[in-house]
Design a protein around this motif. Structure first.
Motif, PDB file in Angstrom:
ATOM      1  N   ILE A 163      51.600  43.012  42.680  1.00 15.46           N
ATOM      2  CA  ILE A 163      52.854  43.825  41.897  1.00 15.46           C
ATOM      3  C   ILE A 163      53.477  42.816  41.059  1.00 15.46           C
ATOM      4  O   ILE A 163      53.847  42.876  39.632  1.00 15.46           O
ATOM      5  CB  ILE A 163      53.559  44.544  42.738  1.00 15.46           C
ATOM      6  N   GLU A 164      53.804  41.822  41.930  1.00 15.38           N
ATOM      7  CA  GLU A 164      54.900  40.682  41.028  1.00 15.38           C
ATOM      8  C   GLU A 164      53.876  40.005  39.817  1.00 15.38           C
ATOM      9  O   GLU A 164      54.274  39.637  38.847  1.00 15.38           O
ATOM     10  CB  GLU A 164      55.232  39.527  42.045  1.00 15.38           C
ATOM     11  N   ALA A 165      52.518  39.651  40.115  1.00 13.25           N
ATOM     12  CA  ALA A 165      51.877  39.158  39.235  1.00 13.25           C
ATOM     13  C   ALA A 165      51.649  39.863  38.010  1.00 13.25           C
ATOM     14  O   ALA A 165      51.763  39.400  36.821  1.00 13.25           O
ATOM     15  CB  ALA A 165      50.403  38.889  39.605  1.00 13.25           C
ATOM     16  N   ALA A 166      51.768  41.322  38.092  1.00 12.03           N
ATOM     17  CA  ALA A 166      51.492  42.208  36.921  1.00 12.03           C
ATOM     18  C   ALA A 166      52.633  42.312  35.977  1.00 12.03           C
ATOM     19  O   ALA A 166      52.704  42.654  34.930  1.00 12.03           O
ATOM     20  CB  ALA A 166      51.235  43.787  37.569  1.00 12.03           C
ATOM     21  N   LYS A 167      53.900  41.694  36.925  1.00 18.27           N
ATOM     22  CA  LYS A 167      55.145  41.947  36.116  1.00 18.27           C
ATOM     23  C   LYS A 167      55.354  40.517  35.246  1.00 18.27           C
ATOM     24  O   LYS A 167      56.291  40.685  34.288  1.00 18.27           O
ATOM     25  CB  LYS A 167      56.503  42.036  37.097  1.00 18.27           C
ATOM     26  N   ILE A 168      54.680  39.747  35.405  1.00 20.82           N
ATOM     27  CA  ILE A 168      54.697  38.351  34.308  1.00 20.82           C
ATOM     28  C   ILE A 168      54.350  38.813  33.021  1.00 20.82           C
ATOM     29  O   ILE A 168      53.165  39.462  32.840  1.00 20.82           O
ATOM     30  CB  ILE A 168      53.669  37.240  34.810  1.00 20.82           C
ATOM     31  N   SER A 169      55.211  38.314  32.001  1.00 21.44           N
ATOM     32  CA  SER A 169      54.972  38.856  30.741  1.00 21.44           C
ATOM     33  C   SER A 169      53.974  37.825  30.049  1.00 21.44           C
ATOM     34  O   SER A 169      53.141  38.606  29.092  1.00 21.44           O
ATOM     35  CB  SER A 169      56.454  38.647  30.023  1.00 21.44           C
ATOM     36  N   ASN A 170      53.646  36.797  30.180  1.00 23.21           N
ATOM     37  CA  ASN A 170      52.934  35.918  29.653  1.00 23.21           C
ATOM     38  C   ASN A 170      51.350  36.106  30.081  1.00 23.21           C
ATOM     39  O   ASN A 170      51.116  36.067  31.400  1.00 23.21           O
ATOM     40  CB  ASN A 170      53.387  34.221  29.879  1.00 23.21           C
ATOM     41  N   ALA A 171      50.725  36.597  29.250  1.00 25.98           N
ATOM     42  CA  ALA A 171      49.213  36.863  29.603  1.00 25.98           C
ATOM     43  C   ALA A 171      48.416  35.665  30.342  1.00 25.98           C
ATOM     44  O   ALA A 171      47.772  36.357  31.359  1.00 25.98           O
ATOM     45  CB  ALA A 171      48.522  37.369  28.525  1.00 25.98           C
ATOM     46  N   ASP A 172      48.483  34.536  30.093  1.00 25.56           N
ATOM     47  CA  ASP A 172      47.796  33.699  30.483  1.00 25.56           C
ATOM     48  C   ASP A 172      48.133  33.197  32.079  1.00 25.56           C
ATOM     49  O   ASP A 172      47.627  33.043  32.904  1.00 25.56           O
ATOM     50  CB  ASP A 172      47.595  32.362  29.808  1.00 25.56           C
ATOM     51  N   MET A 195      53.205  52.667  40.223  1.00 22.20           N
ATOM     52  CA  MET A 195      52.092  53.217  39.630  1.00 22.20           C
ATOM     53  C   MET A 195      51.728  52.415  38.209  1.00 22.20           C
ATOM     54  O   MET A 195      50.417  52.017  38.117  1.00 22.20           O
ATOM     55  CB  MET A 195      52.025  54.500  39.217  1.00 22.20           C
ATOM     56  N   ARG A 196      52.320  51.978  37.473  1.00 19.59           N
ATOM     57  CA  ARG A 196      51.946  51.369  36.188  1.00 19.59           C
ATOM     58  C   ARG A 196      51.630  49.979  36.462  1.00 19.59           C
ATOM     59  O   ARG A 196      50.673  49.320  35.672  1.00 19.59           O
ATOM     60  CB  ARG A 196      53.083  51.297  35.099  1.00 19.59           C
ATOM     61  N   TYR A 197      52.171  49.556  37.383  1.00 18.47           N
ATOM     62  CA  TYR A 197      51.635  48.106  37.803  1.00 18.47           C
ATOM     63  C   TYR A 197      50.136  48.046  38.587  1.00 18.47           C
ATOM     64  O   TYR A 197      49.258  47.320  38.376  1.00 18.47           O
ATOM     65  CB  TYR A 197      52.628  47.299  38.737  1.00 18.47           C
ATOM     66  N   GLN A 198      49.979  49.090  39.191  1.00 17.63           N
ATOM     67  CA  GLN A 198      48.820  49.289  39.876  1.00 17.63           C
ATOM     68  C   GLN A 198      47.839  49.465  38.820  1.00 17.63           C
ATOM     69  O   GLN A 198      46.551  48.726  39.202  1.00 17.63           O
ATOM     70  CB  GLN A 198      48.800  50.573  40.985  1.00 17.63           C
TER      71      GLN A 198
END
Length: 260
Positions: free
Chosen positions: A165-174, A242-245
């Motif tokens: 979940i924390e990884a999904a919140k990172i804004s930079n795509a790479d 849910m959106r992060y999942q």
């Protein structure tokens, strides 16, 4: 997996004289003399259970069902890389369902999905899920999704849930992709391999989007809550995440060749 001995110790009462299979000493007492591993049947003193490695080979005779069984336990018992129910269902879906409109989004009849579940629990790899028995491919996709939902520990484990979940919140795509890759490495082997195999399959589904109308985002909506659940049973947390999942599953599908 030594779930009975190490994760959730279950005291066992043995009938007649019994010896500890770890230290070879007698188990004293009339009741609750020691503990038994529900996977492989190893019998040991309660104190000895703390020293037994968490890598037993489950006894297939003790695995009473396919659904609702710990993923690692099932894989070890059958000596396979992935649960055979995953392989069998995916083979069937890829043989006749990749172009089916709304694949995985459209639901099959619940009672027929339950029939497939019972067939796997009863017959294992000999279960017949062919078009002759179940012409509606949505029954097979429903049975596969149900298998994942019924796992006591989700494919994306409780231990790694918050990290994903924390990884999904990172804004930079790479950076986000790198973070997801790092968390993937923390998954138990059977969970990692099952997830890898599923993502390769779902990538094939997206390659037929013109016919089935299912892209990675749509599949993320379906499989997000199917593959990952928060450790605490909180409706609020589930709704918030849910959106992060969805995003995690979408990333896994779109980048399966890089991440796995």
């Amino acid at each position: 997996m030594f779930c009975a001995l190490l994760s959730a110790p279950q005291v066992h009462t043995f009938r007649g004289p019994h010896w500890c299979e770890y230290c070879a000493n007698f188990m004293w007492g009339l009741i609750a003399q020691g503990v038994r591993c529900s996977d492989c049947g190893l019998n040991v003193h309660k104190q000895c259970s703390k020293h037994v490695p968490n890598d037993c080979q489950p006894d297939l005779k003790r695995i009473k069902k396919v659904y609702c069984c710990d993923l690692t336990t099932l894989v070890k018992a059958h000596n396979t890389q992935r649960p055979m129910v995953v392989d069998i269902c995916i083979r069937e879906i890829e043989a006749r369902g990749l172009k089916s409109e709304g694949i995985y989004r459209v639901s099959g009849f619940t009672e027929h999905i339950e029939d497939v579940k019972m067939a796997f629990d009863r017959d294992g790899e000999k279960a017949d899920i062919s078009a002759n028995i179940y012409p509606d491919i949505n029954i097979i996709t429903g049975a596969l999704k149900l298998y994942f939902r019924d796992l006591p520990i989700p494919v994306i484990t409780y231990d790694t849930y918050s990290k994903f979940i924390e990884a999904a919140k990172i804004s930079n795509a790479d950076e986000r992709l790198e973070a997801v890759h790092e968390v993937l490495m923390l998954l138990p082997p059977a969970h990692y391999e099952t997830l890898r195999y599923l993502m390769i399959h779902l990538k094939k589904v997206t390659m037929n989007e013109k016919d089935n109308l299912m892209n990675a985002e749509n599949l993320g909506i379906v499989f997000g809550p199917t593959l990952m659940r928060p450790p605490e049973d909180s409706t609020l947390t589930t709704l918030h995440d849910m959106r992060y999942q969805k995003q995690i599953v979408q990333i896994l599908i779109e980048n399966e060749d890089v991440l796995f």
